[in-house]
Write an enzyme that holds these catalytic residues in place. Sequence first.
Site, PDB file in Angstrom:
ATOM      1  N   THR A 171     -14.335   0.249 -15.507  1.00 37.16           N
ATOM      2  CA  THR A 171     -14.367  -0.847 -14.542  1.00 37.16           C
ATOM      3  C   THR A 171     -14.610  -2.161 -15.266  1.00 37.16           C
ATOM      4  OG1 THR A 171     -15.391  -1.792 -12.562  1.00 37.16           O
ATOM      5  CG2 THR A 171     -16.830  -0.464 -14.001  1.00 37.16           C
ATOM      6  N   TYR A 186       0.835  -1.213   0.000  1.00 39.24           N
ATOM      7  CA  TYR A 186       0.000   0.000   0.000  1.00 39.24           C
ATOM      8  C   TYR A 186       0.867   1.259   0.000  1.00 39.24           C
ATOM      9  CZ  TYR A 186      -4.322  -2.529   0.134  1.00 39.24           C
ATOM     10  OH  TYR A 186      -5.377  -3.328  -0.239  1.00 39.24           O
ATOM     11  N   VAL A 230      -9.662   4.085  -4.828  1.00 38.60           N
ATOM     12  CA  VAL A 230      -9.244   4.470  -3.454  1.00 38.60           C
ATOM     13  C   VAL A 230      -8.181   5.564  -3.511  1.00 38.60           C
ATOM     14  CG1 VAL A 230      -9.803   2.188  -2.523  1.00 38.60           C
ATOM     15  CG2 VAL A 230      -7.517   2.588  -3.468  1.00 38.60           C
ATOM     16  N   CYS A 288      -1.485   1.547  16.402  1.00 38.52           N
ATOM     17  CA  CYS A 288      -2.620   2.403  16.785  1.00 38.52           C
ATOM     18  C   CYS A 288      -2.243   3.137  18.080  1.00 38.52           C
ATOM     19  CB  CYS A 288      -3.856   1.527  17.009  1.00 38.52           C
ATOM     20  SG  CYS A 288      -5.183   2.395  17.854  1.00 38.52           S
ATOM     21  N   CYS A 315      -4.716   1.663  21.001  1.00 33.78           N
ATOM     22  CA  CYS A 315      -4.746   0.294  21.575  1.00 33.78           C
ATOM     23  C   CYS A 315      -3.518  -0.503  21.183  1.00 33.78           C
ATOM     24  CB  CYS A 315      -6.007  -0.442  21.093  1.00 33.78           C
ATOM     25  SG  CYS A 315      -5.881  -0.970  19.377  1.00 33.78           S
ATOM     26  N   HIS A 324     -15.020   1.668  -1.831  1.00 32.52           N
ATOM     27  CA  HIS A 324     -13.965   0.787  -1.331  1.00 32.52           C
ATOM     28  C   HIS A 324     -12.948   1.490  -0.449  1.00 32.52           C
ATOM     29  CE1 HIS A 324     -14.845  -1.995  -5.014  1.00 32.52           C
ATOM     30  NE2 HIS A 324     -15.712  -2.167  -4.040  1.00 32.52           N
ATOM     31  N   ASN A 352     -15.044   2.010 -21.800  1.00 32.94           N
ATOM     32  CA  ASN A 352     -13.969   1.100 -21.406  1.00 32.94           C
ATOM     33  C   ASN A 352     -13.101   0.844 -22.636  1.00 32.94           C
ATOM     34  OD1 ASN A 352     -12.454  -1.242 -20.490  1.00 32.94           O
ATOM     35  ND2 ASN A 352     -13.931  -1.339 -18.806  1.00 32.94           N
TER      36      ASN A 352
HETATM   37  C1  BV8 Z   1     -17.819  -8.772  -0.080  1.00 30.38           C
HETATM   38  C2  BV8 Z   1     -10.042  -1.767  -2.483  1.00 30.38           C
HETATM   39  C3  BV8 Z   1     -19.082  -9.906   1.573  1.00 30.38           C
HETATM   40  C4  BV8 Z   1      -8.799  -2.459  -2.014  1.00 30.38           C
HETATM   41  C5  BV8 Z   1     -11.182  -3.453  -3.819  1.00 30.38           C
HETATM   42  C6  BV8 Z   1     -17.687 -15.016  -6.434  1.00 30.38           C
HETATM   43  C7  BV8 Z   1     -18.755 -14.383  -7.065  1.00 30.38           C
HETATM   44  C8  BV8 Z   1     -19.173 -13.110  -6.687  1.00 30.38           C
HETATM   45  C9  BV8 Z   1     -18.527 -12.426  -5.658  1.00 30.38           C
HETATM   46  C10 BV8 Z   1     -17.470 -13.061  -5.054  1.00 30.38           C
HETATM   47  C11 BV8 Z   1     -17.046 -14.344  -5.414  1.00 30.38           C
HETATM   48  N1  BV8 Z   1     -15.981 -14.675  -4.635  1.00 30.38           N
HETATM   49  C12 BV8 Z   1     -15.728 -13.648  -3.790  1.00 30.38           C
HETATM   50  C13 BV8 Z   1     -16.643 -12.696  -4.028  1.00 30.38           C
HETATM   51  C14 BV8 Z   1     -16.767 -11.442  -3.356  1.00 30.38           C
HETATM   52  C15 BV8 Z   1     -15.692 -10.476  -3.857  1.00 30.38           C
HETATM   53  C16 BV8 Z   1     -15.650 -10.381  -5.371  1.00 30.38           C
HETATM   54  O1  BV8 Z   1     -16.462  -9.734  -5.992  1.00 30.38           O
HETATM   55  N2  BV8 Z   1     -14.646 -11.050  -5.954  1.00 30.38           N
HETATM   56  C17 BV8 Z   1     -14.509 -11.032  -7.395  1.00 30.38           C
HETATM   57  C18 BV8 Z   1     -13.016 -11.033  -7.734  1.00 30.38           C
HETATM   58  C19 BV8 Z   1     -15.220 -12.247  -7.960  1.00 30.38           C
HETATM   59  N3  BV8 Z   1     -16.108  -9.193  -3.324  1.00 30.38           N
HETATM   60  C20 BV8 Z   1     -15.734  -8.877  -2.091  1.00 30.38           C
HETATM   61  O2  BV8 Z   1     -14.992  -9.562  -1.391  1.00 30.38           O
HETATM   62  C21 BV8 Z   1     -16.338  -7.587  -1.545  1.00 30.38           C
HETATM   63  N4  BV8 Z   1     -16.868  -7.861  -0.244  1.00 30.38           N
HETATM   64  O3  BV8 Z   1     -18.367  -9.366  -0.960  1.00 30.38           O
HETATM   65  O4  BV8 Z   1     -18.077  -8.954   1.245  1.00 30.38           O
HETATM   66  C22 BV8 Z   1     -19.455  -9.589   2.959  1.00 30.38           C
HETATM   67  C23 BV8 Z   1     -20.719  -9.070   3.187  1.00 30.38           C
HETATM   68  C24 BV8 Z   1     -21.083  -8.797   4.497  1.00 30.38           C
HETATM   69  C25 BV8 Z   1     -20.178  -9.021   5.555  1.00 30.38           C
HETATM   70  C26 BV8 Z   1     -18.891  -9.502   5.290  1.00 30.38           C
HETATM   71  C27 BV8 Z   1     -18.513  -9.785   3.984  1.00 30.38           C
HETATM   72  C28 BV8 Z   1     -15.263  -6.521  -1.401  1.00 30.38           C
HETATM   73  C29 BV8 Z   1     -14.794  -6.092  -2.761  1.00 30.38           C
HETATM   74  C30 BV8 Z   1     -13.887  -4.865  -2.630  1.00 30.38           C
HETATM   75  C31 BV8 Z   1     -12.440  -5.295  -2.712  1.00 30.38           C
HETATM   76  N5  BV8 Z   1     -11.589  -4.079  -2.717  1.00 30.38           N
HETATM   77  N6  BV8 Z   1     -10.458  -2.312  -3.772  1.00 30.38           N
HETATM   78  C32 BV8 Z   1      -7.587  -1.979  -2.757  1.00 30.38           C
HETATM   79  O5  BV8 Z   1      -7.730  -1.150  -3.694  1.00 30.38           O
HETATM   80  O6  BV8 Z   1      -6.495  -2.438  -2.420  1.00 30.38           O
HETATM   81  S1  BV8 Z   1     -11.652  -4.066  -5.313  1.00 30.38           S
HETATM   82  C33 BV8 Z   1     -10.525  -3.534  -6.514  1.00 30.38           C
HETATM   83  O7  BV8 Z   1     -10.596  -4.456  -7.565  1.00 30.38           O
HETATM   84  C34 BV8 Z   1     -10.896  -2.214  -7.154  1.00 30.38           C
HETATM   85  O8  BV8 Z   1     -11.464  -1.333  -6.226  1.00 30.38           O
HETATM   86  C35 BV8 Z   1     -11.865  -2.562  -8.260  1.00 30.38           C
HETATM   87  O9  BV8 Z   1     -13.183  -2.422  -7.834  1.00 30.38           O
HETATM   88  C36 BV8 Z   1     -11.636  -4.042  -8.434  1.00 30.38           C
HETATM   89  C37 BV8 Z   1     -11.177  -4.422  -9.800  1.00 30.38           C
HETATM   90  O10 BV8 Z   1      -9.850  -3.792 -10.001  1.00 30.38           O
HETATM   91  P1  BV8 Z   1      -9.327  -3.455 -11.510  1.00 30.38           P
HETATM   92  O11 BV8 Z   1      -9.710  -4.591 -12.390  1.00 30.38           O
HETATM   93  O12 BV8 Z   1      -7.970  -2.896 -11.624  1.00 30.38           O
HETATM   94  O13 BV8 Z   1     -10.135  -2.284 -11.802  1.00 30.38           O
HETATM   95  P2  BV8 Z   1     -11.356  -2.423 -12.569  1.00 30.38           P
HETATM   96  O14 BV8 Z   1     -12.189  -3.580 -12.158  1.00 30.38           O
HETATM   97  O15 BV8 Z   1     -11.964  -1.155 -12.361  1.00 30.38           O
HETATM   98  O16 BV8 Z   1     -10.763  -2.764 -14.095  1.00 30.38           O
HETATM   99  C38 BV8 Z   1      -9.996  -1.836 -14.814  1.00 30.38           C
HETATM  100  C39 BV8 Z   1     -10.882  -1.600 -16.036  1.00 30.38           C
HETATM  101  O17 BV8 Z   1     -10.524  -0.401 -16.638  1.00 30.38           O
HETATM  102  C40 BV8 Z   1     -10.733  -2.697 -17.080  1.00 30.38           C
HETATM  103  O18 BV8 Z   1     -12.003  -3.087 -17.541  1.00 30.38           O
HETATM  104  C41 BV8 Z   1      -9.943  -1.992 -18.201  1.00 30.38           C
HETATM  105  O19 BV8 Z   1     -10.333  -2.452 -19.489  1.00 30.38           O
HETATM  106  C42 BV8 Z   1     -10.406  -0.573 -18.032  1.00 30.38           C
HETATM  107  N7  BV8 Z   1      -9.477   0.463 -18.482  1.00 30.38           N
HETATM  108  C43 BV8 Z   1      -8.127   0.462 -18.397  1.00 30.38           C
HETATM  109  N8  BV8 Z   1      -7.657   1.659 -18.857  1.00 30.38           N
HETATM  110  C44 BV8 Z   1      -8.735   2.423 -19.185  1.00 30.38           C
HETATM  111  C45 BV8 Z   1      -9.901   1.676 -18.948  1.00 30.38           C
HETATM  112  N9  BV8 Z   1     -11.133   2.150 -19.182  1.00 30.38           N
HETATM  113  C46 BV8 Z   1     -11.232   3.427 -19.653  1.00 30.38           C
HETATM  114  N10 BV8 Z   1     -10.158   4.216 -19.907  1.00 30.38           N
HETATM  115  C47 BV8 Z   1      -8.905   3.749 -19.685  1.00 30.38           C
HETATM  116  N11 BV8 Z   1      -7.844   4.544 -19.940  1.00 30.38           N
HETATM  117 ZN    ZN Z   2      -6.753   0.754  18.088  1.00 32.80          ZN
END
Ligand code: BV8
Ligand code: ZN
Length: 260
Positions: free
Chosen positions: A204, A67, A117, A163, A166, A133, A229
């Site tokens: 995205t 990070y 982020v 922290c 804590c 996020h 995209n």
């Molecule tokens: C949750 C912050 C439950 C951190 C991020 C199976 C099926 C469905 C869901 C799941 C599954 N297995 C697991 C899950 C859940 C999981 C998920 O969806 N996994 C996916 C991989 C299948 N989701 C989670 O875990 C979420 N939480 O479900 O919790 C829960 C509920 C209650 C209580 C407890 C738990 C949490 C998801 C959030 C994760 N954190 N980011 C950090 O940044 O370090 S996600 C992170 O990846 C990004 O924020 C972004 O959203 C995501 C994808 O990243 P990228 O691919 O790089 O970005 P993006 O997707 O935006 O793609 C880039 C795009 O831009 C491409 O399409 C490209 O073509 C295009 N592009 C490139 N250049 C350009 C462009 N477009 C235009 N112009 C350009 N110049």
């Molecule tokens: Zn603390």
Amino acid sequence: MQIPEKLIATITGSRRILVVTGAGMSAESGVPTFRDAQTGMWEKYDPAELATPEAFRKNPTLVWQWYQWRRHKVAEALPNPGHRALADWERASDKPGLHSVADTQQDAWFQLVTQNVDGLHQQAGSRNVIELHGNLLEARCFSDCHEATAIAASGGDEPPPRCPHCDDWMRPNVVWFGEALPQAALEIASHAAAHCDVFLSIGTSSLVYPAAALAETALRHGAAVIEVNTRETPLSEHATWSLRGPAGEALPTLVAALTR
Ligand code: BV8
Ligand code: ZN
């Protein structure tokens, strides 16, 4: 890039506009997306493996360093013309933003929601940004004992700070895989998706849930869905329009046509 006249007319005639952005929005600012090969030492790590509470518990210093590396990338990054076009559009639309679920019932609004982020939308002048996020430039206690605080990018390979309340590790104030999204942010975004006339999905991959479900909600409720995209995504075939090209070119052209 040619923008269909019908697309412009659809947005001009709409009253409730929701824009959702992903990492592709910041690609032209030099911030690597999750999908891009990580550079340098990070090449051998899969981001989805590092962006988890388990990875942090197992090796807090490694995850913290990843990070820090990203924070440096973001600190060097500037908003690109795409970020600025969205800020201009928000200003020119003279529509209010959303601050609660009830606001989504208002007659007219403009709302930007981001999965990013990096804070670049705010830096470009967007005033009302919903961050689904979290934010890389903030850190919070791993035991959640206190609210998040801003954190400066620092060099070196030190472990995460402790922290002050804590003594547990501090962690980046972002949502990791397997963690719930901020409830208020997700509720407003989900209601906005169900009530908007126009939904724009910008840079995205539409792969990560629940953020990726927003476009599906908008489609189900009859909104016009516009995707920008550089590549095809699972949303492309369902979108009303799928514009193939970089956000940094498409958005300034679109906003110029809307505000001429
Ligand atoms: C949750 C912050 C439950 C951190 C991020 C199976 C099926 C469905 C869901 C799941 C599954 N297995 C697991 C899950 C859940 C999981 C998920 O969806 N996994 C996916 C991989 C299948 N989701 C989670 O875990 C979420 N939480 O479900 O919790 C829960 C509920 C209650 C209580 C407890 C738990 C949490 C998801 C959030 C994760 N954190 N980011 C950090 O940044 O370090 S996600 C992170 O990846 C990004 O924020 C972004 O959203 C995501 C994808 O990243 P990228 O691919 O790089 O970005 P993006 O997707 O935006 O793609 C880039 C795009 O831009 C491409 O399409 C490209 O073509 C295009 N592009 C490139 N250049 C350009 C462009 N477009 C235009 N112009 C350009 N110049
Ligand atoms: Zn603390």
